[in-house]
Design a protein around this motif. Structure first.
Motif, PDB file in Angstrom:
ATOM      1  N   ARG A 148       0.621  -0.559  12.307  1.00  0.00           N
ATOM      2  CA  ARG A 148       2.054  -0.271  12.235  1.00  0.00           C
ATOM      3  C   ARG A 148       2.773  -1.277  13.137  1.00  0.00           C
ATOM      4  NH1 ARG A 148       3.355   3.964  14.646  1.00  0.00           N
ATOM      5  NH2 ARG A 148       1.331   4.722  15.400  1.00  0.00           N
ATOM      6  N   VAL A 149       3.751  -1.977  12.563  1.00  0.00           N
ATOM      7  CA  VAL A 149       4.411  -3.107  13.236  1.00  0.00           C
ATOM      8  C   VAL A 149       5.820  -2.712  13.654  1.00  0.00           C
ATOM      9  CG1 VAL A 149       5.162  -5.507  12.993  1.00  0.00           C
ATOM     10  CG2 VAL A 149       3.067  -4.729  11.852  1.00  0.00           C
ATOM     11  N   THR A 150       6.161  -3.007  14.914  1.00  0.00           N
ATOM     12  CA  THR A 150       7.494  -2.720  15.433  1.00  0.00           C
ATOM     13  C   THR A 150       7.995  -3.939  16.209  1.00  0.00           C
ATOM     14  OG1 THR A 150       7.017  -0.355  15.628  1.00  0.00           O
ATOM     15  CG2 THR A 150       8.880  -1.204  16.893  1.00  0.00           C
ATOM     16  N   GLY A 151       9.199  -4.385  15.880  1.00  0.00           N
ATOM     17  CA  GLY A 151       9.769  -5.541  16.569  1.00  0.00           C
ATOM     18  C   GLY A 151      10.806  -6.225  15.716  1.00  0.00           C
ATOM     19  N   GLN A 152      11.172  -7.427  16.109  1.00  0.00           N
ATOM     20  CA  GLN A 152      12.232  -8.177  15.434  1.00  0.00           C
ATOM     21  C   GLN A 152      11.814  -9.625  15.233  1.00  0.00           C
ATOM     22  OE1 GLN A 152      15.874  -8.422  17.663  1.00  0.00           O
ATOM     23  NE2 GLN A 152      16.919  -9.713  16.166  1.00  0.00           N
ATOM     24  N   LYS A 153      12.072 -10.143  14.048  1.00  0.00           N
ATOM     25  CA  LYS A 153      11.898 -11.567  13.750  1.00  0.00           C
ATOM     26  C   LYS A 153      13.257 -12.155  13.393  1.00  0.00           C
ATOM     27  CE  LYS A 153       7.403 -11.608  14.248  1.00  0.00           C
ATOM     28  NZ  LYS A 153       6.715 -12.407  15.283  1.00  0.00           N
ATOM     29  N   ILE A 154      13.389 -13.472  13.570  1.00  0.00           N
ATOM     30  CA  ILE A 154      14.669 -14.122  13.312  1.00  0.00           C
ATOM     31  C   ILE A 154      14.438 -15.463  12.624  1.00  0.00           C
ATOM     32  CG2 ILE A 154      14.830 -15.382  15.502  1.00  0.00           C
ATOM     33  CD1 ILE A 154      17.811 -14.445  15.611  1.00  0.00           C
ATOM     34  N   TRP A 155      15.502 -15.975  11.983  1.00  0.00           N
ATOM     35  CA  TRP A 155      15.450 -17.231  11.227  1.00  0.00           C
ATOM     36  C   TRP A 155      14.412 -17.133  10.096  1.00  0.00           C
ATOM     37  CZ3 TRP A 155      19.697 -18.419  13.070  1.00  0.00           C
ATOM     38  CH2 TRP A 155      19.962 -18.499  14.436  1.00  0.00           C
ATOM     39  N   CYS A 165       5.453 -10.430   3.670  1.00  0.00           N
ATOM     40  CA  CYS A 165       5.720 -11.241   4.849  1.00  0.00           C
ATOM     41  C   CYS A 165       4.421 -11.375   5.646  1.00  0.00           C
ATOM     42  CB  CYS A 165       6.781 -10.570   5.725  1.00  0.00           C
ATOM     43  SG  CYS A 165       7.251 -11.497   7.217  1.00  0.00           S
ATOM     44  N   PHE A 166       4.121 -12.592   6.111  1.00  0.00           N
ATOM     45  CA  PHE A 166       3.022 -12.729   7.063  1.00  0.00           C
ATOM     46  C   PHE A 166       3.633 -12.796   8.459  1.00  0.00           C
ATOM     47  CE2 PHE A 166       3.710 -16.922   5.105  1.00  0.00           C
ATOM     48  CZ  PHE A 166       3.993 -17.734   6.201  1.00  0.00           C
ATOM     49  N   VAL A 167       3.113 -11.941   9.344  1.00  0.00           N
ATOM     50  CA  VAL A 167       3.732 -11.674  10.640  1.00  0.00           C
ATOM     51  C   VAL A 167       2.749 -11.965  11.766  1.00  0.00           C
ATOM     52  CG1 VAL A 167       4.739  -9.882  12.108  1.00  0.00           C
ATOM     53  CG2 VAL A 167       5.228  -9.901   9.657  1.00  0.00           C
ATOM     54  N   LEU A 168       3.210 -12.690  12.772  1.00  0.00           N
ATOM     55  CA  LEU A 168       2.435 -12.867  13.989  1.00  0.00           C
ATOM     56  C   LEU A 168       2.867 -11.773  14.953  1.00  0.00           C
ATOM     57  CD1 LEU A 168       0.321 -14.763  15.260  1.00  0.00           C
ATOM     58  CD2 LEU A 168       2.206 -15.985  16.346  1.00  0.00           C
ATOM     59  N   GLN A 190       9.621  -1.426   2.177  1.00  0.00           N
ATOM     60  CA  GLN A 190       9.316  -0.248   2.994  1.00  0.00           C
ATOM     61  C   GLN A 190      10.636   0.329   3.517  1.00  0.00           C
ATOM     62  OE1 GLN A 190       5.850  -0.349   5.671  1.00  0.00           O
ATOM     63  NE2 GLN A 190       5.417  -2.437   4.972  1.00  0.00           N
ATOM     64  N   PRO A 191      11.359   1.069   2.675  1.00  0.00           N
ATOM     65  CA  PRO A 191      12.663   1.615   3.083  1.00  0.00           C
ATOM     66  C   PRO A 191      12.555   2.439   4.360  1.00  0.00           C
ATOM     67  CG  PRO A 191      12.291   1.930   0.731  1.00  0.00           C
ATOM     68  CD  PRO A 191      10.995   1.450   1.305  1.00  0.00           C
ATOM     69  N   GLY A 192      13.495   2.175   5.261  1.00  0.00           N
ATOM     70  CA  GLY A 192      13.494   2.885   6.526  1.00  0.00           C
ATOM     71  C   GLY A 192      12.572   2.283   7.560  1.00  0.00           C
ATOM     72  N   ARG A 193      11.679   1.414   7.139  1.00  0.00           N
ATOM     73  CA  ARG A 193      10.743   0.769   8.053  1.00  0.00           C
ATOM     74  C   ARG A 193      11.043  -0.710   8.255  1.00  0.00           C
ATOM     75  NH1 ARG A 193       8.272   4.753  10.878  1.00  0.00           N
ATOM     76  NH2 ARG A 193       7.414   6.353   9.492  1.00  0.00           N
ATOM     77  N   ILE A 194      11.737  -1.320   7.286  1.00  0.00           N
ATOM     78  CA  ILE A 194      12.094  -2.740   7.381  1.00  0.00           C
ATOM     79  C   ILE A 194      13.560  -2.905   7.003  1.00  0.00           C
ATOM     80  CG2 ILE A 194      11.672  -5.071   6.521  1.00  0.00           C
ATOM     81  CD1 ILE A 194       8.812  -4.318   5.967  1.00  0.00           C
ATOM     82  N   VAL A 211      14.970  -9.858  10.684  1.00  0.00           N
ATOM     83  CA  VAL A 211      14.162  -8.797  10.085  1.00  0.00           C
ATOM     84  C   VAL A 211      13.727  -7.857  11.192  1.00  0.00           C
ATOM     85  CG1 VAL A 211      12.141  -8.234   8.693  1.00  0.00           C
ATOM     86  CG2 VAL A 211      13.347 -10.389   8.302  1.00  0.00           C
ATOM     87  N   PHE A 212      14.003  -6.570  10.994  1.00  0.00           N
ATOM     88  CA  PHE A 212      13.649  -5.544  11.972  1.00  0.00           C
ATOM     89  C   PHE A 212      12.543  -4.672  11.396  1.00  0.00           C
ATOM     90  CE2 PHE A 212      17.936  -6.874  12.802  1.00  0.00           C
ATOM     91  CZ  PHE A 212      18.023  -6.931  14.197  1.00  0.00           C
ATOM     92  N   PHE A 213      11.463  -4.500  12.159  1.00  0.00           N
ATOM     93  CA  PHE A 213      10.340  -3.659  11.757  1.00  0.00           C
ATOM     94  C   PHE A 213      10.314  -2.416  12.641  1.00  0.00           C
ATOM     95  CE2 PHE A 213       8.999  -8.121  11.137  1.00  0.00           C
ATOM     96  CZ  PHE A 213       8.806  -8.120   9.758  1.00  0.00           C
ATOM     97  N   ASP A 214      10.246  -1.255  12.013  1.00  0.00           N
ATOM     98  CA  ASP A 214      10.202   0.011  12.738  1.00  0.00           C
ATOM     99  C   ASP A 214       9.013   0.815  12.235  1.00  0.00           C
ATOM    100  OD1 ASP A 214      10.678   2.265  14.208  1.00  0.00           O
ATOM    101  OD2 ASP A 214      12.501   2.860  13.150  1.00  0.00           O
ATOM    102  N   GLY A 215       7.834   0.477  12.734  1.00  0.00           N
ATOM    103  CA  GLY A 215       6.627   1.151  12.289  1.00  0.00           C
ATOM    104  C   GLY A 215       6.212   0.758  10.884  1.00  0.00           C
ATOM    105  N   ALA A 216       6.540  -0.470  10.470  1.00  0.00           N
ATOM    106  CA  ALA A 216       6.174  -0.931   9.122  1.00  0.00           C
ATOM    107  C   ALA A 216       4.660  -1.072   9.010  1.00  0.00           C
ATOM    108  CB  ALA A 216       6.850  -2.269   8.819  1.00  0.00           C
ATOM    109  N   HIS A 217       4.140  -0.739   7.835  1.00  0.00           N
ATOM    110  CA  HIS A 217       2.693  -0.757   7.642  1.00  0.00           C
ATOM    111  C   HIS A 217       2.220  -2.139   7.194  1.00  0.00           C
ATOM    112  CE1 HIS A 217      -1.080  -0.007   5.231  1.00  0.00           C
ATOM    113  NE2 HIS A 217      -1.380   0.509   6.400  1.00  0.00           N
TER     114      HIS A 217
END
Length: 384
Positions: A148-155, A165-168, A190-194, A211-217
């Motif tokens: 489960r991914v939580t955080g913020q990406k930009i650009w 999306c491939f996420v570091l 993932q509505p509500g999660r991204i 892009v904001f992730f809130d517990g995205a799987h």
């Protein structure tokens, strides 16, 4: 060094040119986007050369020079901008190098068909050029497996259109810098999660996104948990070669337009501006030869940084020239405000504003110089 193409490459070029001429008249070419990607996929033009690496999921075999031929022909005819290039040119080669067989079977065919689009979740506020500073966190998803991914990406380019999306992300709590990172794959639906928020640029466009992730799987981890830095650096090393040559075709077209504007407006009679235009042309030829020289090379940690350092500054200087050759007129809007929206920019002004970012995004000039100094020249590391 001989940079010429052989007879087989010439035949491949004719095939590519004929196909493009025939298909650019179709509605999907006018629409671009996913429909055009699927048209390219049906004809076998996505994933050229994947099979060269034994992946077995590309559309057709193609030598490295034939991949260059296709890219050049595509750029020269002004075909639609590719919305699938991140999946084809970044994600796919990374999976071929680091992914499991199951991951290759799941994701490569969909990219090759043009059915699934990707975006890249690397940069964050406070961790852009300094990618090792990422704070996006991922914890095990005990109920479903994966993370489960939580955080913020930009650009994040094309995030509004992407399916994946491939996420570091940082999967080891308390870790820092290059340690404890993982390269994760997650679906964007993932509505509500991204949440994706467009970023309005000073040029007026909104290509990039937050892009904001809130517990995205995230259901897949490439290269093993904790090995994300090595995978991420392997991916960044792919941002050269064929893709760099394609970029230079676009640069050449922009330079031609700037030169024509200088000739038509009389600025070419200024010896200083004329010398700068000639220098831009000569430097572009040098960049092309350098890209061809390093094409297909491995184990050269400085090649991507040298290429980025060269083209970033070159393109920024071209943007400056685009408005300077017009004199004071380059700084003002259109004469007929009734026909256009106030503050709408013309082509040269958009080029100038966008290229201000070229020496920053994708790794700033300072970061590229540090990489070259430390990893290639063996100079002492910069104090932290």
């Amino acid at each position: 060094m001989d940079f010429a193409f052989d007879a087989v490459d010439d035949a491949f070029r004719q095939e590519a040119r004929s196909w493009l001429e025939a298909h650019l008249t179709q509605p999907c070419a006018a629409e671009g986007g996913r429909a055009w990607e699927q048209e390219l996929g049906r004809a076998g033009w996505i994933g050229l050369g994947w099979d060269n690496h034994g992946a077995g999921h590309g559309n057709r075999h193609a030598s490295l020079t034939q991949q260059v031929v296709w890219a050049e022909e595509y750029a020269r005819v002004g075909a639609p901008a590719r919305v699938g290039h991140i999946g084809e040119n970044l994600l796919a080669p990374t999976l071929i190098a680091y992914g499991t067989q199951a991951q290759k079977q799941r994701f490569l065919p969909a990219v090759a068909r043009g059915d699934e689009l990707w975006c890249q979740g690397y940069s964050e506020p406070g961790a852009g050029s300094d990618l090792a500073g990422v704070r996006t966190a991922a914890v095990p998803d005990k109920g479903r497996g994966g993370h489960r991914v939580t955080g913020q990406k930009i650009w994040t380019s094309l995030a509004r259109d992407a399916d994946w999306c491939f996420v570091l992300a940082r999967t080891e709590p308390g870790s820092s810098r290059h340690h404890g990172l993982s390269f994760l794959l997650l679906p964007m639906d993932q509505p509500g999660r991204i949440e994706v928020r467009p970023i309005r640029q000073m040029s007026g466009a909104s290509e990039f996104n937050e892009v904001f992730f809130d517990g995205a799987h995230a259901q897949e981890c490439v290269g093993g948990e904790g090995n994300g830095w090595a995978v991420a650096m392997g991916l960044l090393a792919l941002e050269r070669g064929v893709s760099t040559l394609v970029q230079q075709i676009g640069f050449a077209a922009e330079l031609d337009r700037v030169v024509r504007a200088a000739v038509d407006g009389g600025a070419v009679t200024d010896p200083v501006l004329r010398e700068r235009l000639v220098r831009q042309w000569a430097q572009l030829q040098t960049m092309r030869w350098n890209a061809l020289r390093t094409l297909g090379s491995t184990g050269d940690p400085g090649a991507p940084s040298v290429a980025k350092l060269l083209w970033g500054g070159w393109h920024k200087r071209l943007g400056e020239l685009a408005v300077e050759i017009r004199g004071a007129a380059g700084a003002v809007g259109p004469d007929d405000w009734s026909a256009r929206t106030p503050y709408e920019l013309d082509e040269a002004q958009r080029l100038f504003l966008f290229t201000r970012s070229d020496t920053i995004y994708g790794g700033s000039d300072e970061i590229q110089r540090n990489i070259i100094a430390e990893r290639v020249l063996g100079l002492p590391r910069e104090p932290r």
